[in-house]
Write a protein that holds these residues in place. Structure first.
Motif, PDB file in Angstrom:
ATOM      1  N   THR A  69     -32.829 -52.184   0.469  1.00 12.99           N
ATOM      2  CA  THR A  69     -32.074 -51.890  -0.748  1.00 12.99           C
ATOM      3  C   THR A  69     -32.104 -50.412  -1.093  1.00 12.99           C
ATOM      4  OG1 THR A  69     -31.849 -52.406  -3.113  1.00 12.99           O
ATOM      5  CG2 THR A  69     -34.085 -52.350  -2.205  1.00 12.99           C
TER       6      THR A  69
ATOM      7  N   GLU B 279     -27.615 -53.715  -1.292  1.00 17.40           N
ATOM      8  CA  GLU B 279     -28.712 -54.324  -0.553  1.00 17.40           C
ATOM      9  C   GLU B 279     -28.194 -55.033   0.691  1.00 17.40           C
ATOM     10  OE1 GLU B 279     -32.641 -57.054  -1.435  1.00 17.40           O
ATOM     11  OE2 GLU B 279     -30.781 -57.556  -2.508  1.00 17.40           O
TER      12      GLU B 279
ATOM     13  N   ASP C 142     -28.739 -57.835   2.666  1.00 24.58           N
ATOM     14  CA  ASP C 142     -29.414 -59.120   2.512  1.00 24.58           C
ATOM     15  C   ASP C 142     -29.360 -59.837   3.860  1.00 24.58           C
ATOM     16  OD1 ASP C 142     -30.114 -61.777   2.014  1.00 24.58           O
ATOM     17  OD2 ASP C 142     -29.280 -61.755  -0.008  1.00 24.58           O
TER      18      ASP C 142
ATOM     19  N   ALA D  98     -25.253 -60.511   4.319  1.00 23.95           N
ATOM     20  CA  ALA D  98     -24.229 -59.767   3.592  1.00 23.95           C
ATOM     21  C   ALA D  98     -24.800 -58.478   3.016  1.00 23.95           C
ATOM     22  CB  ALA D  98     -23.651 -60.617   2.473  1.00 23.95           C
TER      23      ALA D  98
ATOM     24  N   VAL E 251     -24.796 -56.756  -0.314  1.00 14.58           N
ATOM     25  CA  VAL E 251     -24.539 -57.191  -1.687  1.00 14.58           C
ATOM     26  C   VAL E 251     -24.536 -55.966  -2.597  1.00 14.58           C
ATOM     27  CG1 VAL E 251     -25.247 -58.705  -3.555  1.00 14.58           C
ATOM     28  CG2 VAL E 251     -25.703 -59.362  -1.182  1.00 14.58           C
TER      29      VAL E 251
ATOM     30  N   ARG F  54     -24.229 -54.816  -6.472  1.00 17.47           N
ATOM     31  CA  ARG F  54     -24.318 -55.318  -7.851  1.00 17.47           C
ATOM     32  C   ARG F  54     -24.261 -54.149  -8.832  1.00 17.47           C
ATOM     33  NH1 ARG F  54     -28.440 -58.463  -5.206  1.00 17.47           N
ATOM     34  NH2 ARG F  54     -27.886 -60.692  -5.132  1.00 17.47           N
TER      35      ARG F  54
ATOM     36  N   GLU G 193     -20.173 -57.894  -9.076  1.00 14.75           N
ATOM     37  CA  GLU G 193     -20.824 -58.106  -7.789  1.00 14.75           C
ATOM     38  C   GLU G 193     -19.774 -58.312  -6.698  1.00 14.75           C
ATOM     39  OE1 GLU G 193     -23.449 -61.612  -5.698  1.00 14.75           O
ATOM     40  OE2 GLU G 193     -24.223 -60.810  -7.595  1.00 14.75           O
ATOM     41  N   ARG G 194     -20.018 -57.747  -5.539  1.00 14.31           N
ATOM     42  CA  ARG G 194     -19.188 -57.967  -4.357  1.00 14.31           C
ATOM     43  C   ARG G 194     -20.099 -58.148  -3.156  1.00 14.31           C
ATOM     44  NH1 ARG G 194     -15.881 -58.183  -7.737  1.00 14.31           N
ATOM     45  NH2 ARG G 194     -13.705 -57.466  -7.759  1.00 14.31           N
ATOM     46  N   ARG G 195     -19.651 -58.928  -2.161  1.00 14.25           N
ATOM     47  CA  ARG G 195     -20.409 -59.160  -0.935  1.00 14.25           C
ATOM     48  C   ARG G 195     -19.531 -58.843   0.267  1.00 14.25           C
ATOM     49  NH1 ARG G 195     -25.042 -63.059  -1.251  1.00 14.25           N
ATOM     50  NH2 ARG G 195     -25.641 -63.033  -3.449  1.00 14.25           N
TER      51      ARG G 195
END
Length: 314
Positions: free
Chosen positions: A57, A71, A73, A78, A80, A82, A88-90
């Motif tokens: 992150t 981050e 993940d 994904a 991520v 925020r 939020e988008r992935r």
């Protein structure tokens, strides 16, 4: 449990490298996003990534009235993004081109209201194709990425224990996305000679600021086609006789080409107590650097920390 080899995943360069090369380029895009928004902090500490409970992150990045984080993940597969306003988008982590990944990041940041302009050229890599123009197909194996991250969780823990035994200036445990290594660095407090620079695709001013003061540094690197994953340790400036200093464990050795001590990750994993083997490497290489360079060890060191017990000051 931490002393058992089964919590240290098996890592080989052959399995990791294609995914690590892809992830390094992606991490540069993410790291440069943090760089574009964050005031300069000594030794480049403001641009690094940190190990998290799910991957890597940026931590919170300031952007006007809001903040956002990015981050990797590796559990969800994904990137991520925020924002502190709830957005939020992935972006799915999958094989493809760097150009497509860069476009996906920029589109997501714009949609979230935190658009950023970044330097488009990769740093510290021989191949420096600007991100929007890198149309080469890149491989991403999610299982390899997860195993790499699982190893980082263990390395981060042991590095964290080692870090507690030093009262002087010491870096966070952080991943530099230029060389793609997780590192921890101790400082003597004294100025160092001006670094000669010359790091590929990195301004000399950045290198010289990073090495403005004497250091003893150690880290973990996931390897490349010619070298297996390994731990390293070096000093800048390297004191006379450093390369001949006795270090532990027995698998540790001096690499003249790299100018640093190397301990293969596989050798640590094979030990009955991997934590103890890695700690021995960290301590003996630091002690060699500190003794040969005449650091004030009595003033700089303290016993390692333990949970719930403050350091005793009489």
């Amino acid at each position: 449990m931490a002393a058992r080899a089964d919590v240290w995943p098996e890592l080989t360069a052959a399995r990791l490298w294609p995914t690590m090369e892809t992830l390094q380029l992606w991490a540069q895009i993410v790291g440069k996003t943090r760089l574009s928004q964050t005031p300069w902090l000594n030794h480049g500490w403001h641009v690094t990534l940190r190990v998290s409970a799910r991957g890597l992150t940026t931590g919170l990045i300031p952007h006007g009235a809001v903040g956002f984080s990015m981050e990797f993940d590796f559990i969800a597969g994904a990137l991520v993004i925020r924002v502190s306003d709830g957005g939020e988008r992935r972006i799915v982590l999958k094989s493809g081109t760097v150009a497509d990944f860069y476009a996906g990041v920029q589109d997501a940041l714009t949609a979230l209201g935190v658009a950023c302009h970044i330097d488009l050229t990769p740093n510290e890599m021989a191949e420096a194709t600007p991100f929007p123009l890198d149309e080469q197909f890149r491989t991403y194996d999610p299982e390899a990425a997860r195993d790499y991250w699982r190893a980082l969780v263990q390395v981060n823990r042991v590095f964290g224990l080692f870090r507690t035994g030093f009262l002087g200036k010491c870096s966070p445990i952080q991943l530099f996305w230029g060389a793609f290594d997780l590192a921890v660095t101790r400082f003597s407090g004294r100025r160092a000679p001006l670094h000669p620079g010359g790091v590929p695709n990195l301004p000399d001013a950045v290198t010289r600021e990073a090495y403005s003061h004497e250091v003893s540094s150690a880290g973990f690197w996931p390897g490349d086609p010619g070298r297996e994953p390994a731990f390293y340790a070096y000093a800048y400036p390297a004191p006379k006789g450093f390369e001949a200093a006795p270090v532990s464990p027995v698998a540790a050795h001096w690499d003249a080409g790299l100018g640093e001590f190397i301990l293969p990750y596989a050798a640590v994993r094979a030990e009955d107590d991997p934590d103890a083997a890695l700690c021995a490497f960290l301590e003996t290489t630091y002690q060699a650097a500190a003794d040969l360079a005449a650091w004030d060890r009595e003033a700089l060191e303290c016993p390692r920390g333990t949970p719930r017990h403050p350091r005793w000051v009489g």
